[in-house]
Design an enzyme around this catalytic site. Structure first.
Site: not given
Length: 316
Positions: A231, A279
Site C-alpha cells: 500500500r 496500481h
C-alpha cells in the site's frame, strides 16, 4: 431469496450480475448505481443480506438492519474504517485465483527484471551505451517477501521455482516449503540482511504505515532492489529517493502510491532508477471473483469459516 448489494465498479458489476443470474439465481443482485436516492435511502436497504463494496456507505448498522456480511472487492480492507463497523459484522477480503495469479505475474516480472539488471540496461539504451555487466545466477540472488498471506505465499512458491534463495517475513513466519521464514520484529533486521531484492506485500496497518523508510533501507544489503506492491502509505518516498541516490538501493519498482494517482511533478516520476505502474499489479477478475464469493456465501450458510474473513483487531 437473499439480496446482495454491489457498490463498486459498475462495469464489473454488470459482469457479476450476468454470471449470478446464470449460476445462482437464488440471489437477488442489485447495483448501487441503479438505485434511486431522490427520496432518501431506498426501501430495499432493509432487505440487504450481503454487501460487496470498495468503499462501503456510512452508518451500516442503521441503514442495513439485516446485513449479515460485508465483502471487500479487493485483497485488503484498509479502505474500510473498521472502527465504524458493527463489532458483530463479519468482514471478508477478496481471495480469488485471478487476483492471486495477477500478483504472482507482476512480482515475478519485476523480480526477474531487477535480477537481470534490466533497469540499468534501459538507461544504457537511452545513452546508446553498449556495455554488459556480470551475470549473477539465481541461486546467488536472495529475494525477501514482506507478508506471508495468500499473495506472499503464492509469490514465493513461484520465485522458488526459478532457483532464487527465498525468504519470507511475517508475524508468524509461516513460510511455504523451500522458503526460509522469519517472524516478528526481533527477526526483521536479519531477514532484511538476506534480501537482495525486497518485495512488500504487507497489508496496511498502523504498524506497517511508513515502514519502508530510511531505517529499513539501511538494513538491506547495499545495492538492493525494491518491489512495492503493498500500500502506498507504507513507503516514505523521500527516504527512497535518498537511498537510490546514495546507492544503498539500485532500483525500485512501484505500483502503489500515496496519494493515487501520483501527482504530476513528483520526483518519483523522473528518477531514472524508478519504474512506475498505476496500481495495476493485480486486479480482481469478475469471473473467478464471483465463484469465490459464492463459495463463501455457501460457507456462511453452513456456519463454516469464510475464506478471507479478517480479524478486526489486527486489521487483516
Amino acid at each position: 431469496m437473499k439480496t446482495l448489494l454491489y457498490k463498486s465498479d459498475p462495469a464489473r458489476g454488470k459482469v457479476w450480475q450476468k454470471i449470478l443470474a446464470e449460476i445462482a439465481p437464488e440471489y437477488r443482485f442489485i447495483q448501487w448505481n441503479d438505485l434511486d436516492f431522490s427520496d432518501g435511502d431506498p426501501a430495499i436497504f432493509a432487505e440487504v443480506d450481503f454487501l460487496v463494496s470498495w468503499i462501503p456507505p456510512e452508518n451500516l448498522a442503521d441503514r442495513f438492519p439485516n446485513l449479515k456480511v460485508l465483502f471487500s472487492v479487493a485483497a485488503g480492507v484498509d479502505h474500510f474504517d473498521l472502527r465504524q463497523l458493527p463489532a458483530s459484522l463479519p468482514v471478508v477480503r477478496m481471495v480469488e485465483p485471478g487476483l492471486t495469479q495477477g500478483m504472482v505475474e507482476y512480482v515475478t516480472f519485476a523480480a526477474l527484471a531487477l535480477h537481470r539488471d534490466i533497469p540499468q540496461y534501459l538507461q544504457q539504451q537511452k545513452q546508446q551505451l553498449w556495455q554488459s555487466h556480470p551475470l549473477l545466477g539465481a541461486a546467488k540472488r536472495r529475494i525477501g517477501v514482506l507478508g506471508l498471506g495468500e499473495l506472499g505465499q503464492a509469490t514465493l512458491k513461484m520465485l522458488n521455482n526459478f532457483g532464487f534463495e527465498c525468504h519470507g517475513w511475517s508475524r508468524s513466519g509461516n513460510a511455504p516449503e523451500g522458503v526460509t521464514g522469519w517472524a516478528g520484529v526481533e527477526q526483521l533486521g536479519e531477514f532484511l540482511s538476506h534480501s537482495d531484492i525486497l518485495v512488500c506485500l504487507l497489508p496496511l496497518t498502523e504498524q506497517t504505515r511508513g515502514m519502508l523508510n530510511a531505517e529499513l533501507f539501511a538494513q538491506l544489503p547495499k545495492g538492493a532492489g525494491l518491489i512495492q506492491v503493498g500500500r502506498g502509505q507504507q513507503l516514505v518516498a523521500e527516504d527512497l529517493l535518498v537511498a537510490l541516490d546514495s546507492g544503498q538501493l539500485r532500483a525500485a519498482v512501484l505500483d502503489v502510491f500515496d496519494p493515487e494517482p501520483l501527482p504530476a511533478g513528483e520526483a518519483l516520476w523522473q528518477h531514472p532508477q524508478v519504474w512506475i505502474t498505476p496500481h495495476i499489479a493485480s486486479q480482481t477478475q469478475p469471473e473467478t471473483a464471483v465463484t469465490a464469493l459464492l463459495a463463501n456465501l455457501q460457507r456462511f450458510a453452513q456456519g463454516q469459516p469464510m475464506h478471507g474473513e479478517i480479524d478486526k483487531t489486527k486489521g487483516y
